[in-house]
Write a protein that holds these residues in place. Structure first.
Motif, PDB file in Angstrom:
ATOM      1  N   LEU A   1       0.816  -1.208   0.000  1.00 38.99           N
ATOM      2  CA  LEU A   1       0.000   0.000   0.000  1.00 38.99           C
ATOM      3  C   LEU A   1       0.853   1.263   0.000  1.00 38.99           C
ATOM      4  CD1 LEU A   1      -2.888   1.105   0.123  1.00 38.99           C
ATOM      5  CD2 LEU A   1      -2.769   0.925   2.624  1.00 38.99           C
ATOM      6  N   GLY A   2       2.094   1.163   0.471  1.00 43.95           N
ATOM      7  CA  GLY A   2       2.959   2.323   0.597  1.00 43.95           C
ATOM      8  C   GLY A   2       3.082   3.173  -0.658  1.00 43.95           C
ATOM      9  N   PRO A   3       3.384   2.586  -1.812  1.00 40.36           N
ATOM     10  CA  PRO A   3       3.515   3.397  -3.021  1.00 40.36           C
ATOM     11  C   PRO A   3       2.240   4.157  -3.383  1.00 40.36           C
ATOM     12  CG  PRO A   3       4.535   1.253  -3.339  1.00 40.36           C
ATOM     13  CD  PRO A   3       3.808   1.186  -2.040  1.00 40.36           C
ATOM     14  N   HIS A   4       1.078   3.573  -3.100  1.00 45.08           N
ATOM     15  CA  HIS A   4      -0.182   4.258  -3.385  1.00 45.08           C
ATOM     16  C   HIS A   4      -0.337   5.479  -2.475  1.00 45.08           C
ATOM     17  CE1 HIS A   4      -1.735   0.993  -5.955  1.00 45.08           C
ATOM     18  NE2 HIS A   4      -1.150   0.178  -5.093  1.00 45.08           N
ATOM     19  N   LEU A   5       0.007   5.318  -1.193  1.00 46.69           N
ATOM     20  CA  LEU A   5      -0.086   6.439  -0.256  1.00 46.69           C
ATOM     21  C   LEU A   5       0.951   7.509  -0.590  1.00 46.69           C
ATOM     22  CD1 LEU A   5      -0.622   4.462   3.078  1.00 46.69           C
ATOM     23  CD2 LEU A   5      -2.333   5.765   1.793  1.00 46.69           C
ATOM     24  N   GLY A   6       2.121   7.082  -1.038  1.00 50.18           N
ATOM     25  CA  GLY A   6       3.139   8.040  -1.427  1.00 50.18           C
ATOM     26  C   GLY A   6       2.734   8.855  -2.639  1.00 50.18           C
ATOM     27  N   ALA A   7       1.986   8.235  -3.539  1.00 48.26           N
ATOM     28  CA  ALA A   7       1.582   8.918  -4.770  1.00 48.26           C
ATOM     29  C   ALA A   7       0.381   9.830  -4.569  1.00 48.26           C
ATOM     30  CB  ALA A   7       1.268   7.892  -5.854  1.00 48.26           C
ATOM     31  N   ALA A   8      -0.384   9.603  -3.503  1.00 51.81           N
ATOM     32  CA  ALA A   8      -1.641  10.317  -3.322  1.00 51.81           C
ATOM     33  C   ALA A   8      -1.440  11.706  -2.730  1.00 51.81           C
ATOM     34  CB  ALA A   8      -2.574   9.509  -2.426  1.00 51.81           C
ATOM     35  N   VAL A   9      -2.255  12.646  -3.190  1.00 54.12           N
ATOM     36  CA  VAL A   9      -2.318  13.959  -2.552  1.00 54.12           C
ATOM     37  C   VAL A   9      -2.769  13.794  -1.106  1.00 54.12           C
ATOM     38  CG1 VAL A   9      -3.536  16.173  -2.551  1.00 54.12           C
ATOM     39  CG2 VAL A   9      -2.769  15.157  -4.718  1.00 54.12           C
ATOM     40  N   ALA A  10      -3.738  12.885  -0.901  1.00 51.88           N
ATOM     41  CA  ALA A  10      -4.236  12.582   0.437  1.00 51.88           C
ATOM     42  C   ALA A  10      -5.003  11.271   0.381  1.00 51.88           C
ATOM     43  CB  ALA A  10      -5.141  13.699   0.958  1.00 51.88           C
ATOM     44  N   SER A  11      -5.130  10.637   1.526  1.00 49.46           N
ATOM     45  CA  SER A  11      -6.019   9.486   1.640  1.00 49.46           C
ATOM     46  C   SER A  11      -7.346   9.969   2.207  1.00 49.46           C
ATOM     47  CB  SER A  11      -5.412   8.410   2.540  1.00 49.46           C
ATOM     48  OG  SER A  11      -5.385   8.844   3.889  1.00 49.46           O
ATOM     49  N   LEU A  12      -8.403   9.237   1.919  1.00 45.80           N
ATOM     50  CA  LEU A  12      -9.750   9.631   2.313  1.00 45.80           C
ATOM     51  C   LEU A  12     -10.329   8.632   3.306  1.00 45.80           C
ATOM     52  CD1 LEU A  12     -11.148  10.476  -1.250  1.00 45.80           C
ATOM     53  CD2 LEU A  12      -9.887  11.983   0.311  1.00 45.80           C
ATOM     54  N   ALA A  13     -11.122   9.136   4.235  1.00 48.21           N
ATOM     55  CA  ALA A  13     -11.804   8.273   5.199  1.00 48.21           C
ATOM     56  C   ALA A  13     -13.106   8.950   5.607  1.00 48.21           C
ATOM     57  CB  ALA A  13     -10.925   8.024   6.421  1.00 48.21           C
ATOM     58  N   THR A  14     -14.128   8.145   5.882  1.00 54.68           N
ATOM     59  CA  THR A  14     -15.441   8.696   6.240  1.00 54.68           C
ATOM     60  C   THR A  14     -16.086   7.873   7.346  1.00 54.68           C
ATOM     61  OG1 THR A  14     -16.501   7.353   4.519  1.00 54.68           O
ATOM     62  CG2 THR A  14     -15.913   9.618   3.933  1.00 54.68           C
TER      63      THR A  14
ATOM     64  N   CYS B   1       1.300  10.297   4.543  1.00 56.26           N
ATOM     65  CA  CYS B   1       0.293  10.777   3.599  1.00 56.26           C
ATOM     66  C   CYS B   1      -0.795  11.530   4.362  1.00 56.26           C
ATOM     67  CB  CYS B   1      -0.333   9.601   2.838  1.00 56.26           C
ATOM     68  SG  CYS B   1      -1.627  10.060   1.666  1.00 56.26           S
ATOM     69  N   PRO B   2      -1.035  12.803   4.047  1.00 58.46           N
ATOM     70  CA  PRO B   2      -2.106  13.540   4.724  1.00 58.46           C
ATOM     71  C   PRO B   2      -3.453  12.860   4.515  1.00 58.46           C
ATOM     72  CG  PRO B   2      -0.692  15.021   3.481  1.00 58.46           C
ATOM     73  CD  PRO B   2      -0.305  13.631   3.081  1.00 58.46           C
ATOM     74  N   VAL B   3      -4.372  13.098   5.449  1.00 60.83           N
ATOM     75  CA  VAL B   3      -5.692  12.485   5.362  1.00 60.83           C
ATOM     76  C   VAL B   3      -6.761  13.559   5.193  1.00 60.83           C
ATOM     77  CG1 VAL B   3      -4.976  10.541   6.790  1.00 60.83           C
ATOM     78  CG2 VAL B   3      -6.089  12.496   7.859  1.00 60.83           C
ATOM     79  N   LEU B   4      -7.867  13.157   4.582  1.00 59.55           N
ATOM     80  CA  LEU B   4      -9.068  13.975   4.546  1.00 59.55           C
ATOM     81  C   LEU B   4     -10.148  13.120   5.190  1.00 59.55           C
ATOM     82  CD1 LEU B   4     -10.615  15.783   1.429  1.00 59.55           C
ATOM     83  CD2 LEU B   4     -11.880  15.098   3.455  1.00 59.55           C
ATOM     84  N   PHE B   5     -10.554  13.510   6.392  1.00 58.44           N
ATOM     85  CA  PHE B   5     -11.597  12.756   7.095  1.00 58.44           C
ATOM     86  C   PHE B   5     -12.889  13.552   7.096  1.00 58.44           C
ATOM     87  CE2 PHE B   5     -14.094  12.008  10.959  1.00 58.44           C
ATOM     88  CZ  PHE B   5     -14.457  10.694  10.719  1.00 58.44           C
ATOM     89  N   ALA B   6     -13.992  12.867   6.767  1.00 57.78           N
ATOM     90  CA  ALA B   6     -15.314  13.491   6.767  1.00 57.78           C
ATOM     91  C   ALA B   6     -16.244  12.690   7.657  1.00 57.78           C
ATOM     92  CB  ALA B   6     -15.866  13.564   5.349  1.00 57.78           C
ATOM     93  N   GLY B   7     -16.857  13.377   8.618  1.00 59.23           N
ATOM     94  CA  GLY B   7     -17.800  12.698   9.491  1.00 59.23           C
ATOM     95  C   GLY B   7     -17.557  13.014  10.951  1.00 59.23           C
ATOM     96  N   PRO B   8     -18.364  12.406  11.824  1.00 57.22           N
ATOM     97  CA  PRO B   8     -18.248  12.647  13.255  1.00 57.22           C
ATOM     98  C   PRO B   8     -17.287  11.665  13.911  1.00 57.22           C
ATOM     99  CG  PRO B   8     -20.152  11.292  12.833  1.00 57.22           C
ATOM    100  CD  PRO B   8     -19.515  11.559  11.485  1.00 57.22           C
ATOM    101  N   GLY B   9     -17.108  11.836  15.220  1.00 55.74           N
ATOM    102  CA  GLY B   9     -16.379  10.859  16.000  1.00 55.74           C
ATOM    103  C   GLY B   9     -14.972  11.273  16.381  1.00 55.74           C
ATOM    104  N   PRO B  10     -14.240  10.372  17.049  1.00 52.96           N
ATOM    105  CA  PRO B  10     -12.923  10.697  17.602  1.00 52.96           C
ATOM    106  C   PRO B  10     -11.847  10.956  16.563  1.00 52.96           C
ATOM    107  CG  PRO B  10     -13.397   8.351  17.865  1.00 52.96           C
ATOM    108  CD  PRO B  10     -14.660   8.988  17.391  1.00 52.96           C
ATOM    109  N   THR B  11     -12.068  10.532  15.312  1.00 48.37           N
ATOM    110  CA  THR B  11     -11.070  10.793  14.273  1.00 48.37           C
ATOM    111  C   THR B  11     -10.897  12.293  14.044  1.00 48.37           C
ATOM    112  OG1 THR B  11     -11.799   8.737  13.216  1.00 48.37           O
ATOM    113  CG2 THR B  11     -10.301  10.129  11.961  1.00 48.37           C
ATOM    114  N   ASN B  12     -11.973  13.050  14.241  1.00 44.66           N
ATOM    115  CA  ASN B  12     -11.882  14.514  14.136  1.00 44.66           C
ATOM    116  C   ASN B  12     -10.822  15.064  15.081  1.00 44.66           C
ATOM    117  OD1 ASN B  12     -13.927  15.921  12.343  1.00 44.66           O
ATOM    118  ND2 ASN B  12     -15.251  14.472  13.382  1.00 44.66           N
TER     119      ASN B  12
END
Length: 384
Positions: free
Chosen positions: A266-279, A302-313
């Motif tokens: 998975l590393g190369p994919h995360l390295g190539a991405a502007v960000a990873s997404l999670a919801t 890899c920076p993340v973009l998280f959308a939604g409620p909960g402790p990840t915020n």
């Protein structure tokens, strides 16, 4: 001390549970303890991986995508488990991973053999089942199984105070320790960045994730930033919904779907991405859950973009005080699209990514979580 780990999934299968349980086994071995693992035979072509623990596997039924998931696959694991656990050399303590049906087996066998067990309650399965198209009767039975397994545990470990609060609301009064969750930095080291117009969603996407909102957001993002790709890696019950939404919006050619891959791949994919997404989908009973996939992304830098409620915020906000960890958004297409634009217009530099990876290893290491779990297992074994 002799510890038996019971789980339907274990390394090398790619999952957060596999990495977590493997880290606990490694910590116990480093402390000089003996570790047995009772688990399912891995998929074909994936030989068992061991660092010194005795991994004892047995064949199970898997679903169409190769997962041990669903009533029959769970039974195919739990029925043989009852006999294996009953006649296995007696451990000082058992450490178990859900589903709740496994909790029933572990409680019954451990009661017969007078073995204390620790229950890993990373989330509440009967809560998650309410988001699936199942009958109320199935949910009631699952709830009863889960509470039976939890109430028999000498100790429960979990990832957040939100789960503790939910356990108490369900009437589970057993001792609970929040050990947290972290990134396996050995599996997700710093990933060298590559200049690609890419966002990555890596991990399962079930109904409580609500990942289909990302497709709507990405369609809006493409209006101002054409040429980008959204890559889903993994699978889940919501995959058909995600694919249908992409087709309806006419952006099928900008979205890729990859099967689950080992963590090291998975590393190369995360390295190539502007960000990873999670919801995490809001307004459900599952709002207290972590989006655990963000830990792997942060560990890789890899920076993340998280959308939604909960402790990840809180996790992302807190990390942003020290390093550039990413963006947090409300769960809505327009807001997520705006966050994508901010990330794309000012991508993290290599130095910022390296600082993020180093920060995560120092503050959110899976090894630190494993040490806390190992201490609880030692204490539980001593108390007998």
């Amino acid at each position: 001390m002799r510890v038996t780990i019971v789980s339907r999934i274990y390394r090398p299968e790619p999952s957060a549970a596999s990495l977590y349980l493997g880290a606990v086994a490694d910590e116990l071995l480093a402390e000089g303890h003996e570790v047995d693992v009772l688990t399912a035979a891995p998929p074909k072509g994936s030989p068992p991986v061991t660092s010194g623990e005795r991994v004892r596997t047995f064949p199970v039924l898997r679903d169409a995508k190769g997962y041990v998931r669903g009533y029959l696959p769970y039974m195919s694991f739990d029925i043989p488990l009852a006999f294996r656990l009953l006649f296995n050399r007696r451990p000082d303590v058992v450490f178990m991973e859900p589903p709740p049906t496994t909790g029933v087996v572990v409680r019954v066998v451990c009661a017969l053999r007078r073995i204390p067990y620790v229950y890993d309650a990373a989330d509440i399965w009967s809560d998650a089942s309410q988001l699936e198209p199942v009958s109320p009767l199935v949910i009631r039975v699952l709830r009863a199984f889960e509470k039976f397994g939890l109430r028999g545990a000498a100790h429960i470990v979990t990832v957040s105070q939100g789960v503790v609060d939910r356990l108490r609301a369900l009437g589970v009064t057993n001792p609970v320790t929040v050990t947290g969750f972290g990134a396996d930095t050995s599996e997700f080291p710093f990933a060298e960045p590559a200049d690609e117009k890419l966002f990555v969603y890596a991990g399962s996407y079930s109904s409580f994730h609500g990942a289909d909102v990302l497709v709507d957001a990405f369609a809006q993002f493409l209006r101002t930033h054409p040429g980008y790709t959204l890559r889903f890696i993994g699978n889940g019950a919501e995959q058909p919904r995600v694919q249908e939404r992409a087709a309806a919006l006419g952006i099928t050619d900008r979205i890729e779907y990859l099967e689950p891959i080992p963590p090291t791949a998975l590393g190369p994919h995360l390295g190539a991405a502007v960000a990873s997404l999670a919801t995490i989908k809001p307004h459900t009973i599952y709002e207290y859950a972590y989006a655990s996939k963000v830990f792997s992304s942060l560990s890789a830098g890899c920076p993340v973009l998280f959308a939604g409620p909960g402790p990840t915020n809180d996790l992302v906000h807190s990390a942003n005080e020290s390093v550039r960890a990413g963006e947090v958004s409300v769960y809505g297409p327009a807001e997520i699209a705006d966050a994508m634009r901010r990330l794309a217009d000012a991508p993290a530099t290599r130095d910022e990514r390296l600082a993020l990876s180093t920060f995560t290893a120092r503050t959110h290491s899976m090894a630190a979580v494993a040490r806390r779990v190992a201490a609880i297992l030692r204490d539980t074994a001593r108390r007998g």
